[in-house]
Design an enzyme around this catalytic site. Structure first.
Site, PDB file in Angstrom:
ATOM      1  N   GLY A 205       0.800  -1.215   0.000  1.00  0.00           N
ATOM      2  CA  GLY A 205       0.000   0.000   0.000  1.00  0.00           C
ATOM      3  C   GLY A 205       0.826   1.255   0.000  1.00  0.00           C
ATOM      4  O   GLY A 205       1.983   1.263  -0.417  1.00  0.00           O
ATOM      5  N   ASP A 230      -4.985  -7.923  -7.512  1.00  0.00           N
ATOM      6  CA  ASP A 230      -4.817  -7.614  -6.090  1.00  0.00           C
ATOM      7  C   ASP A 230      -3.578  -6.753  -5.887  1.00  0.00           C
ATOM      8  O   ASP A 230      -2.465  -7.192  -6.153  1.00  0.00           O
ATOM      9  CB  ASP A 230      -4.672  -8.914  -5.289  1.00  0.00           C
ATOM     10  CG  ASP A 230      -5.933  -9.763  -5.393  1.00  0.00           C
ATOM     11  OD1 ASP A 230      -7.024  -9.203  -5.279  1.00  0.00           O
ATOM     12  OD2 ASP A 230      -5.788 -10.982  -5.606  1.00  0.00           O
ATOM     13  N   LEU A 231      -3.768  -5.566  -5.400  1.00  0.00           N
ATOM     14  CA  LEU A 231      -2.688  -4.596  -5.264  1.00  0.00           C
ATOM     15  C   LEU A 231      -1.522  -5.157  -4.452  1.00  0.00           C
ATOM     16  O   LEU A 231      -1.699  -5.635  -3.325  1.00  0.00           O
ATOM     17  CB  LEU A 231      -3.228  -3.334  -4.568  1.00  0.00           C
ATOM     18  CG  LEU A 231      -2.249  -2.162  -4.492  1.00  0.00           C
ATOM     19  CD1 LEU A 231      -1.951  -1.613  -5.876  1.00  0.00           C
ATOM     20  CD2 LEU A 231      -2.792  -1.076  -3.578  1.00  0.00           C
ATOM     21  N   ASP A 232      -0.313  -5.086  -5.010  1.00  0.00           N
ATOM     22  CA  ASP A 232       0.922  -5.498  -4.326  1.00  0.00           C
ATOM     23  C   ASP A 232       0.914  -6.978  -3.942  1.00  0.00           C
ATOM     24  O   ASP A 232       1.661  -7.395  -3.045  1.00  0.00           O
ATOM     25  CB  ASP A 232       1.171  -4.645  -3.069  1.00  0.00           C
ATOM     26  CG  ASP A 232       1.336  -3.172  -3.412  1.00  0.00           C
ATOM     27  OD1 ASP A 232       1.717  -2.860  -4.547  1.00  0.00           O
ATOM     28  OD2 ASP A 232       1.064  -2.335  -2.533  1.00  0.00           O
ATOM     29  N   GLU A 233       0.075  -7.764  -4.602  1.00  0.00           N
ATOM     30  CA  GLU A 233      -0.031  -9.183  -4.262  1.00  0.00           C
ATOM     31  C   GLU A 233       0.431 -10.091  -5.393  1.00  0.00           C
ATOM     32  O   GLU A 233       0.344 -11.308  -5.290  1.00  0.00           O
ATOM     33  CB  GLU A 233      -1.498  -9.534  -3.922  1.00  0.00           C
ATOM     34  CG  GLU A 233      -2.046  -8.871  -2.687  1.00  0.00           C
ATOM     35  CD  GLU A 233      -1.569  -9.533  -1.414  1.00  0.00           C
ATOM     36  OE1 GLU A 233      -1.142 -10.699  -1.474  1.00  0.00           O
ATOM     37  OE2 GLU A 233      -1.599  -8.883  -0.364  1.00  0.00           O
TER      38      GLU A 233
END
Lengths: 288, 288, 288, 288
Positions: A205, A230-233
């Site tokens: 994040g 999925d953000l940063d995943e």
């Protein structure tokens, strides 16, 4: 030493089973391909097999098209392989997305100019015009797409159209401070490489250096990964860290972090450009 | 080179203000203390000042008791210092808590035996008896406290009584696989050092190597930290990582991790034992 | 956070003796200097004391010239200090020397442009013209001095004259593949920063990656150091390494090495530009 | 996950040629060997091929003796392979040589006891008796061989006789401060593993930490290597470094160095014990 001749690169993933290396390398050898690289990996926990093989096509008895058909019929169908083939003379057509920070952009363009990164870079896209000058210095067209909540859908559609028009298959987010929509991401599955300025999964994040500073960690990191919904995943390609102590201020974190970011991003891009990365589920195999 | 003479160590934290170094070092000098170490740190973001000063007491014109009173009256009250004083001949009385894994225990006892770790270790406590043999080899009494959900409160009370009886002030959790209650922790604020087998804040909680393996990270880590009421959230003293790739299996993660754990734990314990750690809020200053 | 106000930076080295920190910081405080950084180091083996102190000059009761005289008379002579003073608004005037490899040059210019490196760069000197284009893109004058055995003495004299004319005080050898004569070096004592592409003292001299590859080392390194009359023997400012294995070819060594070179060179240059480096005999103190 | 079943491990080196992987893996497969590991390496610069393959022998249609003969006749002679075969139930019979420093010895014995190091350790040899106690704690016979210039030849002959009597094939020099004669070394070619406390080839010879301190390096290292007739020049198996600064005293170098030494030595011993190391000329291939 990398071959200076034209090569073909075959990437394979499939359920683990005996005889794949033998079958594939015999097939290539029997058609007079000179293998210059072969590496395989077995994930015995997941029961999966991965392989990368590269050969010089000079004396190959099959044209590129013939290879596709013959390999499929004689090898891939029987062994139920997932496979892709690349050629050293068809390098990734790559767009670089930027905002205001220049360090990753300069680093990529410098590596591109020296020939270290085998890429074509037909365009650079910014959501600010701060780095238009840098693009111009390297003679690469720069396109500005300012994004607001209201225009995001339209702007992304226009970006996608522009990228398709330029036959772009790879996107590098070089400290691009804007979240891509799921729709955008789905147009480029495992083809968008981001640099996140933390040691993921720690500090996903916003403002990871601030988070790291507040937590009092003794190492800070950076992570290059493929972008997923999925953000940063997404699947991690490369990571690195450097040591910090109470002596380093937040601005020292940010300064050291820039070094990490550009090195770790370029390692991810290099591996991708050399067709050395295989993704399965949410993990990567990065061949050496 | 560390002084072989008896020394006093003063640790100070307070709001940042001019003149502290000068006032403190003059005070010590004026009473014939020979300063052998002085380091300070200003956290300008938080407006805080930290200092560690060490001097030989041989020619000091004040007894230990006189120092307490005089320093308090002449310096500490005026400058509103938080301060603590230690002496090189009063080393931490330390209990080591263990379960079944021996690598951290052997490492600590070997360092203790060689004189690297200046500690007294009056006892070792296990929630299994697997490591009783190891304790015996080094001639250190071993106490078994098996913990169940039902007896945890009583067992911890008995442990606390035993620790107080032995004048224990420092506890090392050397891969102790049992969560201490808040009540227990509150008896030893910033005196319990744990090793967590991940690069915190990533992979807090159970089975961090499994988590790391599933996530596909390219580095694994370990963290030594003081234990607080919040699991794996206490102030970090030391961290380190090593590189892994798709080639490393989960058992390789665990094997490499053991090396990280024992090195990072011992670094934390060494710094603590040398009175080099200051905690403020949830962060540490670790003087060199 | 670094001060955005004008600051003075005082660097001190002298035989270790009590009271220096107190005397210096009191002097600055008494003249209304607001100290924003103070660090000192005692090399107890060599009996030496080192100190760096930085203060905002805004409210200082002394002009720059008055400071020189007053500090000298009241403090420095008594304590027999070796000292130098710098001001944040007089940054190093720096020449970059290059040959053909662009990666360090791009890296330095990118850092300079972003404001990370506080330098003035009035000129770039090459012994080939390969990088003239890069200099032009950044708007920095480029001078070509081709060096042969016959013309070396004359060319160096011309270079020195040019550098003096531009008031250059600092020289960065950014992969400059030419040995400077002792005479040249003596004009810029501890002001010439070189990057050597090995972990010195291993693999000094020519072709260090080839040497490393032949020796079969498992880590390769880079070293930034001040240039002295003894080749690759000057005081080390920064070093770093990365892991290699049998899988890496010589060209991989060279590729990874470029990353090390530019990072390690820039760390050395940054520390120098921030006046954080003190040299004594053949070693450095690099304040954080 | 390593197989818990009995396995055979085949190590091969030979001039690079097509078809080796295919021929060897087919041979094993055709005789019902279940391959659990296969890795190969091509040194294209030297034109050499290296391979390690491991299979479960449970269902193998050949006895160990039959394998030797059949593999030699059908595969190895044709392909001109240099090869060796090992079995997981015949672990290296290992002697540890020590002087006075205990940290490497404790580390090895702790790893041995936990099962991490698959070795038999029939004896420990010291040239001082300082560590006899440690040997006794772990129940391993300790033999004292004091070495003087006068008795060295005789003592080494006695050592060799003792080692042969115990069927020792591997020797670990765990901070053994005595140079072995060429004659001794020739009895155990590429079977003696030493830990040198520097980043070789830097600081070979005596007192490497003192050398490193005097040179002012910013990283210190350790190297595990096979012992050859040339002191500190043998094939390197593992290396690592840690960061130091002017803040670290010589005693800090030595303290941090102990951690490096034991970790790097054990990595070398682990790879050797797992039959993962191939030596050619003066370099190693260390399979993962």
């Amino acid at each position: 030493m990398p071959s200076s001749k034209r090569t073909a690169i075959l990437l394979i993933s499939c359920p683990d089973q005996p005889g794949i290396v033998s079958a594939v390398s015999s097939f290539i050898g029997n058609h007079n391909g000179n293998i210059v690289y072969l590496d395989q990996h077995v994930d015995s926990r997941a029961g999966l097999f991965f392989m990368r093989v590269e050969w010089e096509t000079e004396n190959l008895a099959l044209s590129d098209d013939e290879f596709l058909e013959t390999f499929n019929n004689e090898i891939a169908e029987d062994l139920k392989l997932n496979w892709q083939i690349h050629y050293s003379d068809r390098v990734p057509r790559t767009a670089i997305f930027v905002t205001k920070d220049a360090h990753c952009l300069y680093d990529l363009l410098s590596r591109h100019e020296s020939g270290e990164l085998k890429l074509e870079i037909p365009l650079i896209i910014g959501n600010h015009n701060s780095l238009e000058d840098v693009a111009q210095r390297f003679g690469i067209p720069f396109f500005l797409f300012q994004i607001t909540k209201e225009n995001k859908k339209d702007q992304e559609e226009a970006e996608i159209a522009l990228l398709k028009e330029h036959n772009v298959d790879t996107i590098i987010l070089a400290r691009y401070m804007q979240i891509l929509s799921d729709n955008f991401v789905q147009h480029f599955p495992n083809q968008i490489i981001n640099i996140h300025h933390s040691f993921l999964p720690a500090f996903a994040g916003a403002k990871p250096y601030h988070q790291a500073y507040e937590r009092g960690v003794k190492l800070i990191g950076a992570t290059s990964h493929y972008v997923t919904a999925d953000l940063d995943e997404g699947p991690i390609i490369a990571q690195d860290v450097i040591r910090v102590s109470h002596r380093e201020s937040l601005s020292d974190f940010i300064r050291h972090g820039r070094d990490l970011e550009k090195i770790v991003l370029s390692r991810g891009v290099w591996a991708h450009s050399q067709r050395k990365v295989l993704v399965l589920q949410n993990k990567t195999v990065v061949f050496s």
